[in-house]
Write a protein that holds these residues in place. Structure first.
Motif, PDB file in Angstrom:
ATOM      1  N   UNK A 297       0.854  -1.193   0.000  1.00  0.00           N
ATOM      2  CA  UNK A 297       0.000   0.000   0.000  1.00  0.00           C
ATOM      3  C   UNK A 297       0.885   1.236   0.000  1.00  0.00           C
ATOM      4  N   UNK A 298       0.713   2.092  -1.009  1.00  0.00           N
ATOM      5  CA  UNK A 298       1.535   3.296  -1.128  1.00  0.00           C
ATOM      6  C   UNK A 298       0.750   4.347  -1.899  1.00  0.00           C
ATOM      7  N   UNK A 299       0.842   5.567  -1.446  1.00  0.00           N
ATOM      8  CA  UNK A 299       0.201   6.712  -2.113  1.00  0.00           C
ATOM      9  C   UNK A 299      -1.264   6.436  -2.434  1.00  0.00           C
ATOM     10  N   UNK A 300      -1.955   5.782  -1.523  1.00  0.00           N
ATOM     11  CA  UNK A 300      -3.372   5.507  -1.723  1.00  0.00           C
ATOM     12  C   UNK A 300      -3.672   4.435  -2.743  1.00  0.00           C
ATOM     13  N   UNK A 301      -2.680   3.690  -3.137  1.00  0.00           N
ATOM     14  CA  UNK A 301      -2.882   2.638  -4.144  1.00  0.00           C
ATOM     15  C   UNK A 301      -2.504   1.281  -3.575  1.00  0.00           C
TER      16      UNK A 301
ATOM     17  N   UNK B 271      -9.059  -1.414  -1.697  1.00  0.00           N
ATOM     18  CA  UNK B 271      -8.646  -2.748  -1.275  1.00  0.00           C
ATOM     19  C   UNK B 271      -9.606  -3.771  -1.871  1.00  0.00           C
ATOM     20  N   UNK B 272      -9.062  -4.702  -2.659  1.00  0.00           N
ATOM     21  CA  UNK B 272      -9.905  -5.677  -3.365  1.00  0.00           C
ATOM     22  C   UNK B 272     -10.070  -6.953  -2.567  1.00  0.00           C
TER      23      UNK B 272
ATOM     24  N   UNK C 117       8.660   2.528   0.252  1.00  0.00           N
ATOM     25  CA  UNK C 117       8.821   3.593  -0.740  1.00  0.00           C
ATOM     26  C   UNK C 117       8.918   2.971  -2.134  1.00  0.00           C
ATOM     27  N   UNK C 118       7.887   3.224  -2.941  1.00  0.00           N
ATOM     28  CA  UNK C 118       7.800   2.635  -4.277  1.00  0.00           C
ATOM     29  C   UNK C 118       8.187   3.672  -5.322  1.00  0.00           C
TER      30      UNK C 118
END
Length: 269
Positions: free
Chosen positions: A134-138, A155-156, A167-168
């Motif tokens: 989970x990063x930057x709301x994604x 979230x699926x 950190x992506x």
């Protein structure tokens, strides 16, 4: 070429080639071809010479039966024809060996290319999701090799463990997740594998220069990847003693020589 001369020696020598002639030919051929190819080629030439020898004997017997007088012109024509046949056979042998060599090299190249493609594509074969970054709301769902299987702004899958704090750099479906530090992704994959191995359930995981696990109101500080499996192996028994409590469990220093843990209950309790 050297191997041309080698074949010529076998084909044009007087009488049947002796061991010295054969070994000399092989040495020249081995400068270009493999031992297996050389042996096959030499055997073919020797077999041809043996047949020529038998044929010549039969022709001589027939000529002697027909006439005892030598025919010089026929002898010259026969000798010229024999040399021409030998040269033609030498050329054919060379061409056959060259073609076989090219085919072998092509097959090896195709096999190597197939192997490389298989290795490079193997990490995309597994579409089983093992975790979510989970990063930057994604939400980025990955497989056991860190390859991105699916992304979403929501979230699926509620049964997939989510990892926060990574950190992506970039995300592309079908490719390995690009993180700021490649070793972090490898450590995350190891953690996911170990959690699955010991069949443990957690609410979520956070990476904070080390791993923090969350379960039923308890924040478990595991530290870095060193000794992670040893800690996880004993964590179940420790959590069973803390059932119903909420707080911080520090296992960052927990190891084989130090089995002490620090648990601090939340103030509200």
């Amino acid at each position: 070429m050297m191997y041309d001369n080698g074949l010529a020696e076998l084909l044009e020598c007087d009488g049947f080639p002796d061991d010295k002639d054969i070994e000399s030919c092989k040495r020249k051929l081995l400068e270009v071809f493999s031992e297996v190819q050389v042996n096959s080629m030499v055997e073919a030439v020797l077999e041809s010479r043996e047949k020529d020898k038998e044929s010549n004997i039969n022709e001589i017997d027939e000529e002697q039966d027909q006439s005892l007088e030598p025919n010089v012109n026929e002898g010259k024509e026969s000798a010229a024809s024999s040399v021409t046949s030998k040269i033609a056979l030498a050329i054919v042998c060379i061409l056959v060996v060259v073609v076989v060599n090219m085919v072998v090299r092509l097959n090896i190249k195709m096999a190597n290319d197939l192997k490389q493609n298989t290795v490079s594509e193997s990490e995309y074969d597994d579409n089983q999701i093992v975790g979510c970054i989970v990063h930057a709301g994604e939400y980025t769902y990955i497989n056991q090799n860190g390859v991105v299987i699916e992304t979403s702004t929501n979230e699926i899958y509620d049964d997939v463990l989510c990892i926060y704090g990574v950190h992506v750099e970039s995300v592309q479906t079908g490719y390995k997740l690009n993180t700021e530090d490649a070793t972090v992704l490898n450590d995350i994959l190891t953690v996911l594998q170990l959690i699955n191995k010991y069949d443990m359930q957690f609410d979520r995981v956070r990476y904070e220069f080390g791993f923090v696990l969350y379960r039923n109101g308890i924040r478990i500080i595991m530290g870095n990847i060193d000794g992670f499996e040893f800690k996880l192996r004993h964590l179940g028994a420790i959590l069973s003693e803390l059932e119903g409590k909420k707080g911080n469990l520090d296992m960052s220093q927990y190891n084989e020589s130090n089995c002490n843990v620090i648990f601090k209950v939340n103030k509200e309790e």
